[in-house]
Design a protein around this motif. Sequence first.
Motif, PDB file in Angstrom:
ATOM      1  N   GLN A   1      -0.115   3.769  -3.679  1.00 25.26           N
ATOM      2  CA  GLN A   1      -1.842   3.989  -4.315  1.00 25.26           C
ATOM      3  C   GLN A   1      -2.337   5.742  -3.454  1.00 25.26           C
ATOM      4  O   GLN A   1      -2.431   6.213  -4.414  1.00 25.26           O
ATOM      5  N   HIS A   2      -1.632   5.650  -2.020  1.00 27.44           N
ATOM      6  CA  HIS A   2      -2.539   6.980  -1.861  1.00 27.44           C
ATOM      7  C   HIS A   2      -0.998   8.327  -1.117  1.00 27.44           C
ATOM      8  O   HIS A   2      -1.679   9.507  -1.447  1.00 27.44           O
ATOM      9  N   LEU A   3       0.335   7.916  -1.477  1.00 19.95           N
ATOM     10  CA  LEU A   3       1.118   8.787  -1.350  1.00 19.95           C
ATOM     11  C   LEU A   3       2.182   8.625  -2.813  1.00 19.95           C
ATOM     12  O   LEU A   3       3.122   9.510  -2.894  1.00 19.95           O
ATOM     13  N   ALA A   4       2.396   7.487  -3.227  1.00 16.57           N
ATOM     14  CA  ALA A   4       2.807   7.354  -4.646  1.00 16.57           C
ATOM     15  C   ALA A   4       5.159   7.610  -3.954  1.00 16.57           C
ATOM     16  O   ALA A   4       4.987   6.860  -2.622  1.00 16.57           O
ATOM     17  N   VAL A   5       5.674   8.065  -4.507  1.00 16.52           N
ATOM     18  CA  VAL A   5       6.978   9.054  -3.932  1.00 16.52           C
ATOM     19  C   VAL A   5       6.957   8.967  -2.897  1.00 16.52           C
ATOM     20  O   VAL A   5       8.345   9.217  -2.078  1.00 16.52           O
ATOM     21  N   GLU A   6       5.679  10.212  -2.258  1.00 16.80           N
ATOM     22  CA  GLU A   6       6.181  10.208  -1.281  1.00 16.80           C
ATOM     23  C   GLU A   6       6.561   8.817  -0.101  1.00 16.80           C
ATOM     24  O   GLU A   6       6.912   9.448   1.553  1.00 16.80           O
ATOM     25  N   GLY A   7       6.052   7.771  -0.646  1.00 18.41           N
ATOM     26  CA  GLY A   7       5.636   6.582   0.751  1.00 18.41           C
ATOM     27  C   GLY A   7       7.420   6.358   0.767  1.00 18.41           C
ATOM     28  O   GLY A   7       7.423   5.931   1.751  1.00 18.41           O
ATOM     29  N   TRP A   8       8.338   7.219   0.557  1.00 19.61           N
ATOM     30  CA  TRP A   8       9.803   6.793   1.098  1.00 19.61           C
ATOM     31  C   TRP A   8       9.648   7.286   2.423  1.00 19.61           C
ATOM     32  O   TRP A   8      10.761   6.566   2.580  1.00 19.61           O
ATOM     33  N   PHE A   9       9.350   8.583   2.187  1.00 18.66           N
ATOM     34  CA  PHE A   9       9.641   8.482   3.595  1.00 18.66           C
ATOM     35  C   PHE A   9       8.502   9.369   4.364  1.00 18.66           C
ATOM     36  O   PHE A   9       9.070   9.702   5.796  1.00 18.66           O
ATOM     37  N   MET A  10       7.032   8.375   4.382  1.00 22.06           N
ATOM     38  CA  MET A  10       5.785   8.668   5.278  1.00 22.06           C
ATOM     39  C   MET A  10       4.926   7.470   5.151  1.00 22.06           C
ATOM     40  O   MET A  10       5.501   6.824   4.304  1.00 22.06           O
ATOM     41  N   ARG A  11       4.589   7.347   6.477  1.00 23.33           N
ATOM     42  CA  ARG A  11       3.145   6.740   6.319  1.00 23.33           C
ATOM     43  C   ARG A  11       2.436   7.388   6.022  1.00 23.33           C
ATOM     44  O   ARG A  11       2.156   8.165   6.863  1.00 23.33           O
ATOM     45  N   PRO A  12       0.778   6.335   5.969  1.00 29.08           N
ATOM     46  CA  PRO A  12      -0.429   6.849   5.901  1.00 29.08           C
ATOM     47  C   PRO A  12      -0.262   6.781   7.650  1.00 29.08           C
ATOM     48  O   PRO A  12       0.493   5.857   8.617  1.00 29.08           O
ATOM     49  N   ASP A  13      -1.132   7.590   8.270  1.00 28.55           N
ATOM     50  CA  ASP A  13      -1.642   7.458   9.847  1.00 28.55           C
ATOM     51  C   ASP A  13      -1.221   6.611  10.481  1.00 28.55           C
ATOM     52  O   ASP A  13      -1.425   6.105  12.073  1.00 28.55           O
ATOM     53  N   HIS A  14      -2.431   5.628  10.373  1.00 31.64           N
ATOM     54  CA  HIS A  14      -2.357   4.788  10.513  1.00 31.64           C
ATOM     55  C   HIS A  14      -2.031   3.397  10.472  1.00 31.64           C
ATOM     56  O   HIS A  14      -1.854   2.023  11.641  1.00 31.64           O
ATOM     57  N   SER A  15      -0.599   3.412  10.317  1.00 34.77           N
ATOM     58  CA  SER A  15       0.184   2.578  10.176  1.00 34.77           C
ATOM     59  C   SER A  15       1.958   2.954  10.854  1.00 34.77           C
ATOM     60  O   SER A  15       1.937   4.405  10.506  1.00 34.77           O
ATOM     61  N   GLU A  16       2.178   1.627  11.498  1.00 26.78           N
ATOM     62  CA  GLU A  16       3.928   1.641  12.360  1.00 26.78           C
ATOM     63  C   GLU A  16       4.423   1.159  11.378  1.00 26.78           C
ATOM     64  O   GLU A  16       5.527   1.428  12.335  1.00 26.78           O
ATOM     65  N   ASP A  17       4.588   1.073  10.509  1.00 23.80           N
ATOM     66  CA  ASP A  17       5.578   0.462   9.854  1.00 23.80           C
ATOM     67  C   ASP A  17       6.450   1.549   9.144  1.00 23.80           C
ATOM     68  O   ASP A  17       6.133   2.883   9.185  1.00 23.80           O
ATOM     69  N   THR A  18       8.063   1.521   9.106  1.00 25.11           N
ATOM     70  CA  THR A  18       8.965   2.817   8.338  1.00 25.11           C
ATOM     71  C   THR A  18       8.088   2.839   7.481  1.00 25.11           C
ATOM     72  O   THR A  18       8.074   2.018   6.532  1.00 25.11           O
ATOM     73  N   PRO A  19       8.986   3.954   7.311  1.00 24.13           N
ATOM     74  CA  PRO A  19       8.905   4.422   4.786  1.00 24.13           C
ATOM     75  C   PRO A  19       9.663   3.548   4.465  1.00 24.13           C
ATOM     76  O   PRO A  19      10.192   2.654   5.238  1.00 24.13           O
TER      77      PRO A  19
ATOM     78  N   ARG B   1      -0.290 -11.824   2.461  1.00 23.88           N
ATOM     79  CA  ARG B   1      -1.436 -10.575   1.399  1.00 23.88           C
ATOM     80  C   ARG B   1      -1.688  -9.394   1.922  1.00 23.88           C
ATOM     81  O   ARG B   1      -1.770  -8.474   0.826  1.00 23.88           O
ATOM     82  N   GLU B   2      -2.136  -9.792   3.493  1.00 26.13           N
ATOM     83  CA  GLU B   2      -2.298  -8.461   4.052  1.00 26.13           C
ATOM     84  C   GLU B   2      -0.396  -7.391   4.245  1.00 26.13           C
ATOM     85  O   GLU B   2      -0.831  -5.712   3.548  1.00 26.13           O
ATOM     86  N   ALA B   3       0.338  -8.110   3.950  1.00 22.93           N
ATOM     87  CA  ALA B   3       1.546  -7.029   4.203  1.00 22.93           C
ATOM     88  C   ALA B   3       1.675  -6.677   2.689  1.00 22.93           C
ATOM     89  O   ALA B   3       2.345  -5.318   2.710  1.00 22.93           O
ATOM     90  N   LEU B   4       1.595  -7.116   1.547  1.00 21.07           N
ATOM     91  CA  LEU B   4       1.634  -6.895   0.603  1.00 21.07           C
ATOM     92  C   LEU B   4       0.630  -5.290  -0.332  1.00 21.07           C
ATOM     93  O   LEU B   4       0.769  -4.877  -0.799  1.00 21.07           O
ATOM     94  N   GLY B   5      -0.409  -5.591   1.250  1.00 23.11           N
ATOM     95  CA  GLY B   5      -1.971  -4.848   0.646  1.00 23.11           C
ATOM     96  C   GLY B   5      -1.267  -3.954   1.283  1.00 23.11           C
ATOM     97  O   GLY B   5      -1.762  -2.715   0.223  1.00 23.11           O
ATOM     98  N   ARG B   6      -0.256  -3.738   2.183  1.00 21.43           N
ATOM     99  CA  ARG B   6      -0.317  -2.296   3.413  1.00 21.43           C
ATOM    100  C   ARG B   6       0.458  -1.725   2.199  1.00 21.43           C
ATOM    101  O   ARG B   6       0.316  -0.019   2.271  1.00 21.43           O
ATOM    102  N   GLU B   7       1.796  -1.909   1.540  1.00 19.95           N
ATOM    103  CA  GLU B   7       2.698  -1.282   0.240  1.00 19.95           C
ATOM    104  C   GLU B   7       2.096  -0.913  -0.788  1.00 19.95           C
ATOM    105  O   GLU B   7       1.567   0.218  -1.116  1.00 19.95           O
ATOM    106  N   LEU B   8       1.212  -1.669  -1.068  1.00 18.05           N
ATOM    107  CA  LEU B   8       0.281  -1.500  -2.269  1.00 18.05           C
ATOM    108  C   LEU B   8      -1.083  -0.353  -1.792  1.00 18.05           C
ATOM    109  O   LEU B   8      -0.937   1.064  -2.923  1.00 18.05           O
ATOM    110  N   THR B   9      -1.514  -0.381  -0.664  1.00 18.37           N
ATOM    111  CA  THR B   9      -1.939   0.974  -0.499  1.00 18.37           C
ATOM    112  C   THR B   9      -1.420   2.307   0.111  1.00 18.37           C
ATOM    113  O   THR B   9      -1.984   3.699  -0.607  1.00 18.37           O
ATOM    114  N   VAL B  10      -0.480   2.319   0.635  1.00 19.61           N
ATOM    115  CA  VAL B  10       0.962   3.444   0.539  1.00 19.61           C
ATOM    116  C   VAL B  10       1.101   3.672  -1.073  1.00 19.61           C
ATOM    117  O   VAL B  10       1.139   4.698  -1.473  1.00 19.61           O
TER     118      VAL B  10
END
Length: 423
Positions: A63-81, A52-61
Amino acid sequence: MTFENSLHVAQQLDQADPLRPFRDRFLIPQAEGKDLIYFCGNSLGLQPKTAREALGRELTVWQHLAVEGWFMRPDHSEDTPWLSVHKRCKEPLAQIVGANPSEVVPMNNLTVNMHLMLTSFYQPAGQRTKILTIGGDFPSDQYALETHITSRGLNPDQVLVEVFPREGEYTWRMADILHAIDEHRDTLALVLMSGLHYYTGQVFDMAAIAQKAHEVGVPVGFDLAHAIGNVPLQLHDWQVDFAFWCSYKYLNSGPGGVSGVFVHEKHHQANLPRLAGWWGYDEEHRFDMTKGFVPMAGADGWQLSTPTVLAMAVHHAALQITAEAGMEALRRKSEQLTAFLEFVLRDSGYPLAIITPATPAERGCQLSLLVQRDGKALFNRLVEQGIIGDWREPDCIRLAPTPLYNTYEEAWRVGQVLRNFLA
Protein backbone atom coordinates in the motif's frame (compact mmCIF):
# COMPACT_ATOMS: atom_id res chain seq x y z
CA MET A 1 3.36 -47.43 26.12
CA THR A 2 0.51 -48.54 28.40
CA PHE A 3 -2.77 -46.63 28.26
CA GLU A 4 -6.22 -46.69 29.81
CA ASN A 5 -9.27 -45.91 27.69
CA SER A 6 -10.83 -43.18 29.80
CA LEU A 7 -11.52 -39.48 29.54
CA HIS A 8 -9.67 -38.91 32.80
CA VAL A 9 -6.46 -40.47 31.49
CA ALA A 10 -6.73 -38.53 28.22
CA GLN A 11 -7.09 -35.27 30.13
CA GLN A 12 -4.12 -36.18 32.34
CA LEU A 13 -2.00 -36.76 29.25
CA ASP A 14 -3.07 -33.36 27.92
CA GLN A 15 -2.17 -31.65 31.20
CA ALA A 16 1.32 -33.20 31.06
CA ASP A 17 1.86 -32.33 27.39
CA PRO A 18 4.73 -29.79 27.06
CA LEU A 19 3.46 -28.81 23.59
CA ARG A 20 -0.04 -28.04 24.84
CA PRO A 21 0.36 -24.22 24.53
CA PHE A 22 1.01 -24.51 20.78
CA ARG A 23 -2.64 -25.41 20.17
CA ASP A 24 -3.50 -21.81 21.07
CA ARG A 25 -1.35 -20.62 18.16
CA PHE A 26 -3.91 -21.95 15.67
CA LEU A 27 -7.46 -21.12 14.63
CA ILE A 28 -9.55 -24.25 15.23
CA PRO A 29 -12.50 -24.64 12.80
CA GLN A 30 -15.88 -24.54 14.49
CA ALA A 31 -19.43 -25.72 13.88
CA GLU A 32 -22.35 -24.36 15.87
CA GLY A 33 -19.94 -22.54 18.18
CA LYS A 34 -17.91 -25.63 19.10
CA ASP A 35 -14.38 -26.56 18.08
CA LEU A 36 -14.25 -29.34 15.52
CA ILE A 37 -11.89 -32.25 16.12
CA TYR A 38 -9.58 -31.73 13.17
CA PHE A 39 -7.61 -34.85 12.24
CA CYS A 40 -6.90 -33.83 8.65
CA GLY A 41 -3.54 -32.09 8.88
CA ASN A 42 -2.16 -34.64 6.41
CA SER A 43 -4.28 -32.88 3.78
CA LEU A 44 -4.36 -29.25 4.95
CA GLY A 45 -2.92 -27.87 8.16
CA LEU A 46 -4.72 -25.30 10.28
CA GLN A 47 -4.26 -21.54 10.05
CA PRO A 48 -1.73 -20.03 12.43
CA LYS A 49 -3.09 -16.98 14.26
CA THR A 50 -0.01 -15.06 13.12
CA ALA A 51 -0.81 -15.64 9.42
CA ARG A 52 -3.22 -12.73 9.11
CA GLU A 53 -0.78 -10.33 10.78
CA ALA A 54 2.10 -11.49 8.57
CA LEU A 55 -0.04 -11.07 5.48
CA GLY A 56 -1.21 -7.66 6.67
CA ARG A 57 2.37 -6.41 7.03
CA GLU A 58 3.10 -7.15 3.38
CA LEU A 59 -0.18 -5.60 2.28
CA THR A 60 0.82 -2.46 4.19
CA VAL A 61 4.17 -2.40 2.41
CA TRP A 62 2.40 -2.80 -0.93
CA GLN A 63 0.00 0.00 0.00
CA HIS A 64 2.62 2.54 1.07
CA LEU A 65 5.70 1.63 -0.95
CA ALA A 66 4.36 -0.21 -4.01
CA VAL A 67 7.32 -1.23 -6.19
CA GLU A 68 9.83 0.17 -3.69
CA GLY A 69 8.82 -2.67 -1.38
CA TRP A 70 11.31 -4.83 -3.26
CA PHE A 71 14.14 -2.71 -1.91
CA MET A 72 13.00 -1.13 1.37
CA ARG A 73 10.67 -1.54 4.35
CA PRO A 74 8.69 0.97 6.41
CA ASP A 75 10.81 2.41 9.23
CA HIS A 76 9.08 0.33 11.89
CA SER A 77 9.71 -3.01 10.23
CA GLU A 78 12.71 -5.27 10.74
CA ASP A 79 11.76 -7.71 7.97
CA THR A 80 13.96 -7.94 4.90
CA PRO A 81 12.70 -6.27 1.70
CA TRP A 82 10.87 -8.42 -0.83
CA LEU A 83 14.06 -8.84 -2.84
CA SER A 84 15.28 -11.17 -0.10
CA VAL A 85 11.91 -12.54 1.01
CA HIS A 86 12.93 -16.17 0.44
CA LYS A 87 15.88 -15.78 2.82
CA ARG A 88 13.56 -15.32 5.81
CA CYS A 89 12.55 -18.97 5.53
CA LYS A 90 15.93 -20.61 5.02
CA GLU A 91 17.00 -20.98 8.67
CA PRO A 92 13.77 -22.57 9.95
CA LEU A 93 13.52 -24.78 6.86
CA ALA A 94 17.09 -25.98 7.34
CA GLN A 95 16.33 -26.80 10.97
CA ILE A 96 13.20 -28.76 10.07
CA VAL A 97 14.77 -30.91 7.31
CA GLY A 98 18.24 -31.32 8.79
CA ALA A 99 20.20 -29.25 6.30
CA ASN A 100 22.48 -26.25 5.93
CA PRO A 101 20.64 -23.01 5.05
CA SER A 102 22.47 -22.90 1.72
CA GLU A 103 20.92 -26.27 0.81
CA VAL A 104 17.27 -25.20 1.03
CA VAL A 105 15.10 -22.60 -0.64
CA PRO A 106 11.32 -22.01 -0.65
CA MET A 107 9.94 -21.65 -4.18
CA ASN A 108 7.20 -22.66 -6.63
CA ASN A 109 4.86 -25.59 -6.03
CA LEU A 110 5.70 -29.24 -5.46
CA THR A 111 5.23 -30.71 -8.93
CA VAL A 112 7.06 -27.82 -10.59
CA ASN A 113 9.98 -28.46 -8.25
CA MET A 114 9.83 -32.17 -8.98
CA HIS A 115 10.28 -31.48 -12.70
CA LEU A 116 13.13 -29.06 -11.96
CA MET A 117 14.94 -31.65 -9.86
CA LEU A 118 14.39 -34.35 -12.51
CA THR A 119 15.93 -32.03 -15.10
CA SER A 120 19.09 -31.75 -12.99
CA PHE A 121 19.42 -35.22 -11.50
CA TYR A 122 17.86 -37.60 -14.02
CA GLN A 123 20.59 -38.03 -16.63
CA PRO A 124 19.90 -41.20 -18.63
CA ALA A 125 22.93 -42.44 -20.55
CA GLY A 126 23.68 -45.74 -22.25
CA GLN A 127 21.91 -48.57 -20.48
CA ARG A 128 21.42 -46.45 -17.35
CA THR A 129 17.98 -45.02 -18.08
CA LYS A 130 15.71 -46.37 -15.35
CA ILE A 131 14.09 -44.59 -12.41
CA LEU A 132 13.21 -46.70 -9.39
CA THR A 133 10.17 -45.63 -7.39
CA ILE A 134 7.38 -47.16 -5.32
CA GLY A 135 4.21 -48.36 -7.01
CA GLY A 136 1.06 -46.54 -6.01
CA ASP A 137 2.76 -43.31 -5.04
CA PHE A 138 0.74 -40.08 -5.00
CA PRO A 139 -0.85 -39.61 -8.46
CA SER A 140 0.84 -36.26 -9.07
CA ASP A 141 4.23 -37.94 -8.74
CA GLN A 142 3.16 -40.74 -11.07
CA TYR A 143 2.01 -38.25 -13.71
CA ALA A 144 5.15 -36.14 -13.36
CA LEU A 145 7.42 -39.15 -13.79
CA GLU A 146 5.44 -40.48 -16.73
CA THR A 147 5.40 -37.20 -18.64
CA HIS A 148 8.96 -36.23 -17.77
CA ILE A 149 10.28 -39.54 -19.06
CA THR A 150 8.21 -39.15 -22.23
CA SER A 151 9.62 -35.64 -22.74
CA ARG A 152 13.10 -37.20 -22.81
CA GLY A 153 12.05 -39.44 -25.69
CA LEU A 154 11.84 -42.56 -23.51
CA ASN A 155 9.05 -45.03 -22.76
CA PRO A 156 7.79 -44.98 -19.15
CA ASP A 157 6.77 -48.64 -19.42
CA GLN A 158 10.40 -49.51 -20.10
CA VAL A 159 12.06 -46.96 -17.83
CA LEU A 160 10.03 -46.91 -14.60
CA VAL A 161 10.84 -49.60 -12.05
CA GLU A 162 7.99 -49.70 -9.54
CA VAL A 163 8.32 -51.58 -6.26
CA PHE A 164 4.99 -52.72 -4.78
CA PRO A 165 4.10 -54.27 -1.44
CA ARG A 166 3.98 -58.05 -1.45
CA GLU A 167 0.71 -59.73 -2.33
CA GLY A 168 -1.76 -59.48 0.52
CA GLU A 169 0.27 -56.72 2.24
CA TYR A 170 -0.34 -52.97 2.28
CA THR A 171 3.07 -51.62 3.22
CA TRP A 172 6.54 -52.06 1.79
CA ARG A 173 9.32 -54.18 3.21
CA MET A 174 12.59 -52.27 3.22
CA ALA A 175 14.41 -55.41 2.13
CA ASP A 176 12.35 -55.45 -1.07
CA ILE A 177 13.17 -51.82 -1.92
CA LEU A 178 16.88 -52.33 -1.29
CA HIS A 179 16.87 -55.58 -3.25
CA ALA A 180 15.21 -53.86 -6.22
CA ILE A 181 17.91 -51.17 -6.24
CA ASP A 182 20.55 -53.90 -6.20
CA GLU A 183 18.76 -55.94 -8.87
CA HIS A 184 18.67 -53.02 -11.31
CA ARG A 185 22.06 -51.58 -10.35
CA ASP A 186 23.42 -51.64 -13.91
CA THR A 187 20.43 -49.93 -15.52
CA LEU A 188 19.38 -47.37 -12.90
CA ALA A 189 19.88 -43.65 -13.42
CA LEU A 190 17.91 -42.41 -10.39
CA VAL A 191 16.02 -43.45 -7.26
CA LEU A 192 13.06 -41.13 -6.57
CA MET A 193 10.16 -41.83 -4.21
CA SER A 194 8.10 -40.45 -1.34
CA GLY A 195 9.75 -40.37 2.05
CA LEU A 196 6.37 -41.06 3.69
CA HIS A 197 3.54 -42.72 1.81
CA TYR A 198 0.40 -40.59 1.63
CA TYR A 199 -2.10 -43.48 1.80
CA THR A 200 -0.62 -45.83 4.40
CA GLY A 201 1.35 -43.32 6.48
CA GLN A 202 4.45 -45.52 6.22
CA VAL A 203 7.82 -43.82 6.75
CA PHE A 204 10.63 -45.20 4.62
CA ASP A 205 14.20 -45.57 5.85
CA MET A 206 15.55 -42.75 3.72
CA ALA A 207 19.08 -43.07 5.07
CA ALA A 208 19.29 -46.74 4.07
CA ILE A 209 17.76 -46.06 0.65
CA ALA A 210 20.23 -43.23 0.01
CA GLN A 211 23.15 -45.42 1.05
CA LYS A 212 22.07 -48.26 -1.24
CA ALA A 213 21.46 -45.92 -4.19
CA HIS A 214 24.93 -44.45 -3.81
CA GLU A 215 26.43 -47.93 -3.58
CA VAL A 216 25.16 -48.61 -7.10
CA GLY A 217 26.26 -45.18 -8.29
CA VAL A 218 22.98 -43.27 -8.72
CA PRO A 219 21.56 -40.13 -7.08
CA VAL A 220 18.53 -40.32 -4.80
CA GLY A 221 15.71 -37.88 -4.18
CA PHE A 222 12.58 -37.80 -2.03
CA ASP A 223 9.14 -36.23 -2.19
CA LEU A 224 8.64 -35.06 1.39
CA ALA A 225 5.08 -33.74 1.07
CA HIS A 226 3.84 -35.92 3.94
CA ALA A 227 7.15 -36.13 5.81
CA ILE A 228 8.25 -32.52 6.34
CA GLY A 229 7.11 -31.21 9.70
CA ASN A 230 5.89 -34.71 10.53
CA VAL A 231 8.98 -36.87 11.07
CA PRO A 232 12.60 -35.97 11.88
CA LEU A 233 14.77 -35.52 8.79
CA GLN A 234 18.54 -35.32 8.40
CA LEU A 235 18.85 -34.79 4.68
CA HIS A 236 22.41 -33.48 4.79
CA ASP A 237 23.78 -36.24 6.99
CA TRP A 238 21.89 -38.91 5.08
CA GLN A 239 23.62 -37.67 1.91
CA VAL A 240 20.28 -37.32 0.11
CA ASP A 241 21.00 -35.63 -3.24
CA PHE A 242 17.78 -33.65 -3.50
CA ALA A 243 14.28 -33.37 -2.09
CA PHE A 244 11.13 -31.30 -2.57
CA TRP A 245 7.94 -30.79 -0.60
CA CYS A 246 4.76 -28.81 -0.12
CA SER A 247 4.08 -26.65 2.92
CA TYR A 248 0.32 -26.77 3.37
CA LYS A 249 0.11 -30.04 5.32
CA TYR A 250 2.17 -30.33 8.49
CA LEU A 251 3.87 -26.96 7.94
CA ASN A 252 0.49 -25.15 8.02
CA SER A 253 1.37 -22.56 5.37
CA GLY A 254 -2.06 -22.32 3.76
CA PRO A 255 -3.84 -23.94 0.80
CA GLY A 256 -1.43 -24.22 -2.12
CA GLY A 257 1.32 -22.72 0.04
CA VAL A 258 4.81 -22.25 -1.33
CA SER A 259 6.89 -25.39 -1.90
CA GLY A 260 10.62 -25.82 -1.38
CA VAL A 261 13.67 -27.82 -2.40
CA PHE A 262 16.80 -29.28 -0.86
CA VAL A 263 19.96 -29.71 -2.92
CA HIS A 264 22.92 -31.23 -1.09
CA GLU A 265 25.97 -28.99 -0.95
CA LYS A 266 28.06 -31.58 -2.80
CA HIS A 267 26.17 -30.53 -5.94
CA HIS A 268 26.45 -26.77 -5.49
CA GLN A 269 29.63 -26.42 -7.54
CA ALA A 270 28.67 -29.05 -10.12
CA ASN A 271 27.70 -27.93 -13.59
CA LEU A 272 24.34 -29.68 -13.49
CA PRO A 273 21.80 -29.07 -16.24
CA ARG A 274 18.86 -27.04 -15.06
CA LEU A 275 15.88 -25.04 -16.22
CA ALA A 276 16.72 -21.50 -15.24
CA GLY A 277 14.81 -18.33 -14.50
CA TRP A 278 15.85 -14.83 -13.61
CA TRP A 279 15.30 -15.20 -9.86
CA GLY A 280 17.98 -17.89 -9.74
CA TYR A 281 20.51 -15.59 -11.41
CA ASP A 282 23.46 -14.18 -9.45
CA GLU A 283 21.74 -11.71 -7.13
CA GLU A 284 24.40 -9.02 -7.36
CA HIS A 285 23.97 -8.80 -11.15
CA ARG A 286 20.34 -9.86 -11.56
CA PHE A 287 19.26 -6.47 -12.80
CA ASP A 288 22.08 -6.17 -15.33
CA MET A 289 19.78 -8.09 -17.71
CA THR A 290 22.71 -9.69 -19.55
CA LYS A 291 22.79 -12.95 -21.51
CA GLY A 292 24.27 -16.12 -20.08
CA PHE A 293 22.82 -17.66 -16.95
CA VAL A 294 25.01 -17.36 -13.85
CA PRO A 295 23.30 -19.16 -10.94
CA MET A 296 23.23 -18.00 -7.37
CA ALA A 297 25.22 -20.14 -4.96
CA GLY A 298 23.54 -23.15 -3.39
CA ALA A 299 19.94 -24.19 -3.74
CA ASP A 300 18.98 -20.58 -4.46
CA GLY A 301 20.33 -21.05 -7.99
CA TRP A 302 17.40 -23.33 -8.82
CA GLN A 303 14.84 -20.55 -8.33
CA LEU A 304 12.87 -19.55 -11.40
CA SER A 305 10.42 -16.72 -11.00
CA THR A 306 9.73 -13.73 -8.82
CA PRO A 307 8.59 -15.14 -5.45
CA THR A 308 4.98 -14.94 -4.32
CA VAL A 309 5.53 -12.46 -1.51
CA LEU A 310 2.13 -12.82 0.18
CA ALA A 311 2.32 -16.63 0.27
CA MET A 312 5.92 -16.42 1.47
CA ALA A 313 4.88 -14.19 4.39
CA VAL A 314 2.37 -16.78 5.63
CA HIS A 315 4.91 -19.55 5.04
CA HIS A 316 7.46 -17.78 7.22
CA ALA A 317 4.95 -17.21 10.01
CA ALA A 318 4.01 -20.89 10.02
CA LEU A 319 7.60 -22.15 9.82
CA GLN A 320 8.52 -20.19 12.93
CA ILE A 321 5.97 -22.16 14.96
CA THR A 322 7.28 -25.55 13.84
CA ALA A 323 10.90 -24.49 14.35
CA GLU A 324 10.11 -23.17 17.84
CA ALA A 325 8.39 -26.38 18.88
CA GLY A 326 11.30 -28.42 17.49
CA MET A 327 11.07 -31.65 15.55
CA GLU A 328 12.40 -33.71 18.45
CA ALA A 329 9.59 -32.61 20.78
CA LEU A 330 6.99 -32.88 18.03
CA ARG A 331 8.11 -36.42 17.27
CA ARG A 332 7.92 -37.49 20.92
CA LYS A 333 4.34 -36.29 21.21
CA SER A 334 3.45 -37.65 17.78
CA GLU A 335 4.52 -41.16 18.68
CA GLN A 336 2.56 -41.13 21.93
CA LEU A 337 -0.55 -39.39 20.56
CA THR A 338 -0.71 -41.72 17.55
CA ALA A 339 -0.24 -44.72 19.83
CA PHE A 340 -3.06 -43.51 22.09
CA LEU A 341 -5.38 -43.07 19.12
CA GLU A 342 -4.50 -46.57 17.91
CA PHE A 343 -5.24 -47.94 21.39
CA VAL A 344 -8.69 -46.37 21.70
CA LEU A 345 -9.63 -47.35 18.14
CA ARG A 346 -8.76 -50.99 18.76
CA ASP A 347 -10.42 -50.92 22.18
CA SER A 348 -13.65 -49.64 20.61
CA GLY A 349 -14.34 -53.12 19.26
CA TYR A 350 -15.21 -51.81 15.80
CA PRO A 351 -14.10 -54.21 13.03
CA LEU A 352 -11.34 -52.41 11.16
CA ALA A 353 -7.80 -52.98 9.98
CA ILE A 354 -5.10 -50.39 10.63
CA ILE A 355 -2.76 -50.66 7.64
CA THR A 356 -0.29 -48.06 8.93
CA PRO A 357 2.77 -49.81 10.42
CA ALA A 358 2.44 -50.57 14.14
CA THR A 359 6.11 -49.73 14.83
CA PRO A 360 6.39 -46.02 15.75
CA ALA A 361 9.63 -45.57 13.79
CA GLU A 362 7.87 -46.70 10.63
CA ARG A 363 4.95 -44.27 10.71
CA GLY A 364 4.20 -40.59 11.00
CA CYS A 365 1.24 -38.98 12.78
CA GLN A 366 -1.34 -40.82 10.68
CA LEU A 367 -3.43 -43.96 10.95
CA SER A 368 -5.08 -45.39 7.85
CA LEU A 369 -8.12 -47.51 8.67
CA LEU A 370 -9.65 -50.04 6.30
CA VAL A 371 -13.33 -50.28 7.24
CA GLN A 372 -15.06 -52.77 4.99
CA ARG A 373 -18.24 -52.82 7.07
CA ASP A 374 -20.24 -49.58 6.74
CA GLY A 375 -17.04 -47.58 6.17
CA LYS A 376 -18.66 -44.57 4.51
CA ALA A 377 -21.47 -44.58 7.06
CA LEU A 378 -18.89 -44.55 9.86
CA PHE A 379 -17.02 -41.69 8.21
CA ASN A 380 -20.27 -39.73 7.90
CA ARG A 381 -20.99 -40.36 11.58
CA LEU A 382 -17.56 -38.99 12.49
CA VAL A 383 -18.31 -35.86 10.49
CA GLU A 384 -21.72 -35.52 12.16
CA GLN A 385 -19.93 -35.67 15.52
CA GLY A 386 -17.57 -32.87 14.50
CA ILE A 387 -14.58 -35.08 13.68
CA ILE A 388 -12.83 -34.17 10.43
CA GLY A 389 -10.75 -36.89 8.81
CA ASP A 390 -10.20 -37.98 5.23
CA TRP A 391 -12.15 -40.56 3.20
CA ARG A 392 -10.44 -42.53 0.42
CA GLU A 393 -12.49 -44.79 -1.78
CA PRO A 394 -13.46 -47.52 -1.44
CA ASP A 395 -13.03 -48.18 2.29
CA CYS A 396 -10.24 -46.12 3.87
CA ILE A 397 -10.43 -43.47 6.59
CA ARG A 398 -7.23 -41.53 7.24
CA LEU A 399 -6.84 -39.81 10.61
CA ALA A 400 -3.86 -37.57 11.38
CA PRO A 401 -3.38 -36.72 15.09
CA THR A 402 -1.11 -33.70 14.60
CA PRO A 403 1.05 -32.88 17.64
CA LEU A 404 1.01 -29.09 17.20
CA TYR A 405 -2.72 -28.73 17.76
CA ASN A 406 -4.45 -32.07 18.44
CA THR A 407 -5.08 -33.43 21.94
CA TYR A 408 -5.39 -36.79 23.67
CA GLU A 409 -8.96 -35.96 24.65
CA GLU A 410 -9.81 -35.51 20.97
CA ALA A 411 -8.31 -38.92 20.21
CA TRP A 412 -10.36 -40.46 23.02
CA ARG A 413 -13.56 -38.92 21.62
CA VAL A 414 -12.88 -40.49 18.21
CA GLY A 415 -12.77 -43.88 19.91
CA GLN A 416 -16.06 -43.17 21.66
CA VAL A 417 -17.78 -42.42 18.35
CA LEU A 418 -16.67 -45.77 17.00
CA ARG A 419 -17.82 -47.54 20.15
CA ASN A 420 -21.25 -45.88 20.03
CA PHE A 421 -21.63 -46.47 16.29
CA LEU A 422 -20.96 -50.18 16.79
CA ALA A 423 -23.53 -50.30 19.59
